[in-house]
Design a protein around this motif. Structure first.
Motif, PDB file in Angstrom:
ATOM      1  N   LYS A   6      26.084  16.928 -53.530  1.00 20.31           N
ATOM      2  CA  LYS A   6      24.799  17.558 -53.231  1.00 20.31           C
ATOM      3  C   LYS A   6      25.021  19.158 -52.954  1.00 20.31           C
ATOM      4  O   LYS A   6      24.306  20.026 -53.584  1.00 20.31           O
ATOM      5  N   LEU A   7      26.011  19.651 -52.336  1.00 20.64           N
ATOM      6  CA  LEU A   7      26.491  20.936 -51.930  1.00 20.64           C
ATOM      7  C   LEU A   7      26.844  21.826 -53.308  1.00 20.64           C
ATOM      8  O   LEU A   7      26.247  22.690 -53.738  1.00 20.64           O
ATOM      9  N   ASP A  67      23.517  22.218 -55.405  1.00 16.54           N
ATOM     10  CA  ASP A  67      22.927  23.360 -54.667  1.00 16.54           C
ATOM     11  C   ASP A  67      23.449  24.814 -55.213  1.00 16.54           C
ATOM     12  O   ASP A  67      22.764  25.673 -55.296  1.00 16.54           O
ATOM     13  N   ALA A 124      22.482  25.454 -58.514  1.00 20.06           N
ATOM     14  CA  ALA A 124      20.926  25.773 -58.806  1.00 20.06           C
ATOM     15  C   ALA A 124      20.877  27.198 -58.364  1.00 20.06           C
ATOM     16  O   ALA A 124      19.933  27.994 -58.822  1.00 20.06           O
ATOM     17  N   MET A 125      21.566  27.649 -57.307  1.00 20.76           N
ATOM     18  CA  MET A 125      21.338  29.073 -56.829  1.00 20.76           C
ATOM     19  C   MET A 125      22.021  30.009 -57.721  1.00 20.76           C
ATOM     20  O   MET A 125      21.337  31.006 -58.126  1.00 20.76           O
TER      21      MET A 125
END
Length: 178
Positions: free
Chosen positions: A6-7, A10, A13-14
């Motif tokens: 998950k991290l 993320d 995505a950033m």
């Protein structure tokens, strides 16, 4: 459901958002300072075509052949139709964005794109009966507030008429940045 990466997702995505924002900023600079939207679209189309052909040949040739084989994902006419629809939609998007950047800024373009999450929210709730977490609503409210606040004030881009020479040596007028 547990997501072990998950991290990492993320962070990717950033990073993608940062690169997309930088791309829009550079597109705005190209449209305003280096030849206008016509030259921008021409160069984007030329280099995009060359890079896409090379990428497809090197990385995706087996998948492309498999896609167009009979009895696979869809019929050949449907596959060609989908490819044409994608090309027309993508072209319309780039032409619209380049014209938009002659009148406004990349910041407003990106903020406006972020409000598209509202339609994702509506589809998610109405069609799929999935209600996002409260944090999604907070983020959406902040995004829409950002667009409203940005539009309340005057444009940070001061436009004036600037001349430049085209390939024929003729002087054309276009809006530009200081």
């Amino acid at each position: 459901v547990e997501y072990p990466n998950k991290l990492f997702g993320d962070v990717l995505a950033m990073c993608g958002g940062i690169v997309y924002g930088a791309n829009d900023f550079l597109a705005e600079t190209a449209v305003r300072k280096f030849g206008g939207p016509t030259e921008f679209l021409g160069m984007l189309g030329l280099f995009g075509l060359l890079i896409s052909i090379l990428q497809a040949f090197l990385l995706e040739r087996h998948e492309i052949v498999e896609f167009f084989q009979q009895g696979h994902a869809c019929s050949i006419p449907s596959g060609v139709g989908l490819l044409i629809a994608y090309a027309v939609t993508n072209t319309t998007s780039y032409v619209g964005a380049s014209r938009f950047l002659t009148m406004s800024e990349a910041t407003f373009l990106n903020l406006s794109f972020l409000t598209g999450d509202f339609w994702s929210l509506a589809f998610s709730i109405v069609a799929e009966r999935i209600v996002p977490t409260p944090l999604f609503f907070v983020a959406l409210t902040l995004t829409i507030s950002g667009v409203v606040i940005y539009e309340i004030g005057p444009s940070p881009v001061r436009e004036e008429r600037v001349g430049y020479e085209n390939v024929n040596g003729e002087t054309e007028l276009t809006r530009g940045l200081d």
